[in-house]
Write an enzyme that holds these catalytic residues in place. Sequence first.
Site, PDB file in Angstrom:
ATOM      1  N   GLY A   1     -12.228   9.543 -31.921  1.00  0.00           N
ATOM      2  CA  GLY A   1     -13.008   9.190 -33.102  1.00  0.00           C
ATOM      3  C   GLY A   1     -14.022   8.086 -33.092  1.00  0.00           C
ATOM      4  O   GLY A   1     -14.972   8.101 -33.163  1.00  0.00           O
ATOM      5  N   THR A   2     -13.522   7.092 -32.419  1.00  0.00           N
ATOM      6  CA  THR A   2     -14.434   5.726 -32.239  1.00  0.00           C
ATOM      7  C   THR A   2     -15.570   6.172 -31.532  1.00  0.00           C
ATOM      8  O   THR A   2     -16.720   5.919 -32.098  1.00  0.00           O
ATOM      9  CB  THR A   2     -13.644   4.888 -31.695  1.00  0.00           C
ATOM     10  OG1 THR A   2     -12.498   4.624 -32.490  1.00  0.00           O
ATOM     11  CG2 THR A   2     -14.559   3.445 -31.554  1.00  0.00           C
TER      12      THR A   2
ATOM     13  N   ASN B   1      -8.522   6.205 -44.599  1.00  0.00           N
ATOM     14  CA  ASN B   1      -7.410   6.048 -43.766  1.00  0.00           C
ATOM     15  C   ASN B   1      -6.069   5.134 -44.217  1.00  0.00           C
ATOM     16  O   ASN B   1      -5.044   5.347 -44.121  1.00  0.00           O
ATOM     17  CB  ASN B   1      -7.515   5.570 -42.419  1.00  0.00           C
ATOM     18  CG  ASN B   1      -8.740   4.436 -42.336  1.00  0.00           C
ATOM     19  OD1 ASN B   1      -9.740   4.417 -42.774  1.00  0.00           O
ATOM     20  ND2 ASN B   1      -8.139   3.296 -41.793  1.00  0.00           N
TER      21      ASN B   1
ATOM     22  N   GLN C   1      -9.755  11.514 -40.874  1.00  0.00           N
ATOM     23  CA  GLN C   1      -8.615  11.672 -41.540  1.00  0.00           C
ATOM     24  C   GLN C   1      -8.406  13.144 -42.467  1.00  0.00           C
ATOM     25  O   GLN C   1      -7.445  13.597 -42.971  1.00  0.00           O
ATOM     26  CB  GLN C   1      -8.308  10.479 -42.579  1.00  0.00           C
ATOM     27  CG  GLN C   1      -8.180   9.359 -41.753  1.00  0.00           C
ATOM     28  CD  GLN C   1      -6.762   9.083 -41.316  1.00  0.00           C
ATOM     29  OE1 GLN C   1      -5.915  10.108 -41.409  1.00  0.00           O
ATOM     30  NE2 GLN C   1      -6.788   8.190 -40.368  1.00  0.00           N
TER      31      GLN C   1
ATOM     32  N   SER D   1     -10.774  13.764 -34.697  1.00  0.00           N
ATOM     33  CA  SER D   1      -9.888  12.954 -33.704  1.00  0.00           C
ATOM     34  C   SER D   1      -8.608  13.843 -33.761  1.00  0.00           C
ATOM     35  O   SER D   1      -8.041  14.084 -34.554  1.00  0.00           O
ATOM     36  CB  SER D   1      -9.734  11.474 -33.778  1.00  0.00           C
ATOM     37  OG  SER D   1      -9.171  11.044 -33.027  1.00  0.00           O
ATOM     38  N   ALA D   2      -8.257  14.457 -32.271  1.00  0.00           N
ATOM     39  CA  ALA D   2      -7.049  14.969 -32.176  1.00  0.00           C
ATOM     40  C   ALA D   2      -5.845  14.398 -32.533  1.00  0.00           C
ATOM     41  O   ALA D   2      -4.728  15.329 -33.090  1.00  0.00           O
ATOM     42  CB  ALA D   2      -7.077  15.811 -30.562  1.00  0.00           C
ATOM     43  N   HIS D   3      -5.709  13.122 -32.343  1.00  0.00           N
ATOM     44  CA  HIS D   3      -4.221  12.535 -32.562  1.00  0.00           C
ATOM     45  C   HIS D   3      -3.929  12.329 -33.910  1.00  0.00           C
ATOM     46  O   HIS D   3      -2.938  11.917 -34.268  1.00  0.00           O
ATOM     47  CB  HIS D   3      -4.147  11.282 -31.512  1.00  0.00           C
ATOM     48  CG  HIS D   3      -4.885  10.185 -32.034  1.00  0.00           C
ATOM     49  ND1 HIS D   3      -4.022   9.041 -32.644  1.00  0.00           N
ATOM     50  CD2 HIS D   3      -6.031   9.633 -32.205  1.00  0.00           C
ATOM     51  CE1 HIS D   3      -5.150   8.171 -33.080  1.00  0.00           C
ATOM     52  NE2 HIS D   3      -6.145   8.421 -32.797  1.00  0.00           N
TER      53      HIS D   3
ATOM     54  N   THR E   1     -16.554  13.086 -16.538  1.00  0.00           N
ATOM     55  CA  THR E   1     -15.650  14.248 -16.114  1.00  0.00           C
ATOM     56  C   THR E   1     -14.691  14.524 -17.338  1.00  0.00           C
ATOM     57  O   THR E   1     -14.088  13.281 -17.889  1.00  0.00           O
ATOM     58  CB  THR E   1     -14.959  13.785 -14.976  1.00  0.00           C
ATOM     59  OG1 THR E   1     -16.018  13.820 -13.996  1.00  0.00           O
ATOM     60  CG2 THR E   1     -14.237  15.142 -14.560  1.00  0.00           C
TER      61      THR E   1
ATOM     62  N   CYS F   1      -4.701  -8.236 -37.294  1.00  0.00           N
ATOM     63  CA  CYS F   1      -3.870  -9.318 -36.953  1.00  0.00           C
ATOM     64  C   CYS F   1      -4.845 -10.525 -36.400  1.00  0.00           C
ATOM     65  O   CYS F   1      -5.377 -10.368 -35.502  1.00  0.00           O
ATOM     66  CB  CYS F   1      -2.840  -9.032 -35.710  1.00  0.00           C
ATOM     67  SG  CYS F   1      -1.509 -10.363 -35.682  1.00  0.00           S
TER      68      CYS F   1
HETATM   69  N1  PLP Z   1     -11.954   6.963 -38.525  1.00  0.00           N
HETATM   70  C1  PLP Z   1     -11.011   6.747 -39.212  1.00  0.00           C
HETATM   71  C2  PLP Z   1     -11.108   7.163 -40.833  1.00  0.00           C
HETATM   72  C3  PLP Z   1      -9.666   6.543 -38.810  1.00  0.00           C
HETATM   73  O1  PLP Z   1      -8.712   6.716 -39.495  1.00  0.00           O
HETATM   74  C4  PLP Z   1      -9.661   6.631 -37.276  1.00  0.00           C
HETATM   75  C5  PLP Z   1      -8.343   6.102 -36.666  1.00  0.00           C
HETATM   76  O2  PLP Z   1      -7.428   5.393 -37.343  1.00  0.00           O
HETATM   77  C6  PLP Z   1     -10.898   6.474 -36.486  1.00  0.00           C
HETATM   78  C7  PLP Z   1     -12.020   6.900 -37.250  1.00  0.00           C
HETATM   79  C8  PLP Z   1     -10.844   6.243 -35.076  1.00  0.00           C
HETATM   80  O3  PLP Z   1     -10.287   7.305 -34.447  1.00  0.00           O
HETATM   81  P1  PLP Z   1      -9.720   7.251 -32.952  1.00  0.00           P
HETATM   82  O4  PLP Z   1      -8.453   6.494 -33.024  1.00  0.00           O
HETATM   83  O5  PLP Z   1      -9.610   8.486 -32.346  1.00  0.00           O
HETATM   84  O6  PLP Z   1     -10.527   6.163 -32.102  1.00  0.00           O
END
Ligand code: PLP
Length: 386
Positions: A70-71, A150, A178, A201-203, A238, A330
């Site tokens: 996602g980032t 999130n 989210q 984001s898949a995870h 790749t 942290c």
């Molecule tokens: N944006 C939101 C709202 C998220 O909650 C997160 C991950 O917690 C991200 C972006 C980033 O996604 P990734 O962990 O796949 O980089």
Amino acid sequence: MRAYLDNNATSQPLPEVREAVAEALSTEWANPSSVHHEGQLARRRVELARMSIANLIGAKPRDMLLCSSGTESIDLAIRGVLGANPSKNAIVTSAVEHAAVRDLCAALAREQDIEIRTAPLGAHGVVDAEALASVLDDNVALVSVQWANNETGAIQPVCAISDACRARGVAFHCDAVQWVGKMPLDLRDDRTPAFDLLTLSAHKFHGPKGVGALWARPTVALRPVVHGSQELGRRGGTENVPGIAGAGAAADAAREWLADASGRERVRARRDRLESGILERLPGTTVNGPTGPGARLWNTTNIALPGLEAEAVLMVLSDLGVAASAGAACSSGSLDPSPVLLAMGVPERVAHGSVRLSLSRFTTDEEIEHTIDAFEQAAARLGFAP
Ligand code: PLP
């Protein structure tokens, strides 16, 4: 027993996801850009998965750019649009975005003199769409606002925001990390907000980590950030074939689960039970974020134990078998209060003691009851006295 209530951080990969990853690793390990038979098997796997991911959001497969997270998707949306529009040097965003947006914007301001305008917030960290419209002008390259938060699950008024962007001819990027996989989305539907770019984001929906995607409307000009021939020249590197195969399997499963709203309603009821259970047993605790009907995701709650340190609460909870988290960073051995909660106007003492609990479609009643008991014990152990 253990209760895993940190699904907004990451969610457990489904069995079919693990199978798809393993199969791609053992039989589709060739380079998908190679012309030989083995390469074409890998290419086929990537394209089938792209179709599954596109189907989850009602998009055309060719408009989906696959990437590492996602980032990275957010980075490509924001830098890509800025790079393609060198005459514009402002971005509009909100103060409740994920660090992937917040930190990138801070770096762009610092290193490239990009002007970051922050859309004003209304109650509970919800963006004031009318006020956002008032900061748009011809210098704005992009608006980037999340769909669901999130930390609190708060849902942003993306429809009104997209209308404001359309009216000014400004591109709208939505961080839907989210949202996608938790709530239905059909980009073909006229009632869907007019996004120009959208990140997933898949995870977050039971896929593997390390696979994100950016959907981009074909009319949006994007300058690549990572150069190379892959992804039609829009994102080099790749492809992560096993991860992408797993993401495709997760997308298919999510689409099936989302087709029946009763699944979401069941988990929403568990979240509500969790919240009311903690609030009743521990007078002085409060919920951060909006709680009205439809105001937040069905899986998230953010509970404050004012006067305690979230880090200590999380450690005791973990000891007692509950995995939770705090939307905080942290630094020097202690947790700074979440910038999102502070931006929402939550007092520092309350933000310091705030813990996020995020459920999944697999969360059980037993996990909920166990967590309520664990909260009571943790509060007693830490001398909670609001
Ligand atoms: N944006 C939101 C709202 C998220 O909650 C997160 C991950 O917690 C991200 C972006 C980033 O996604 P990734 O962990 O796949 O980089």
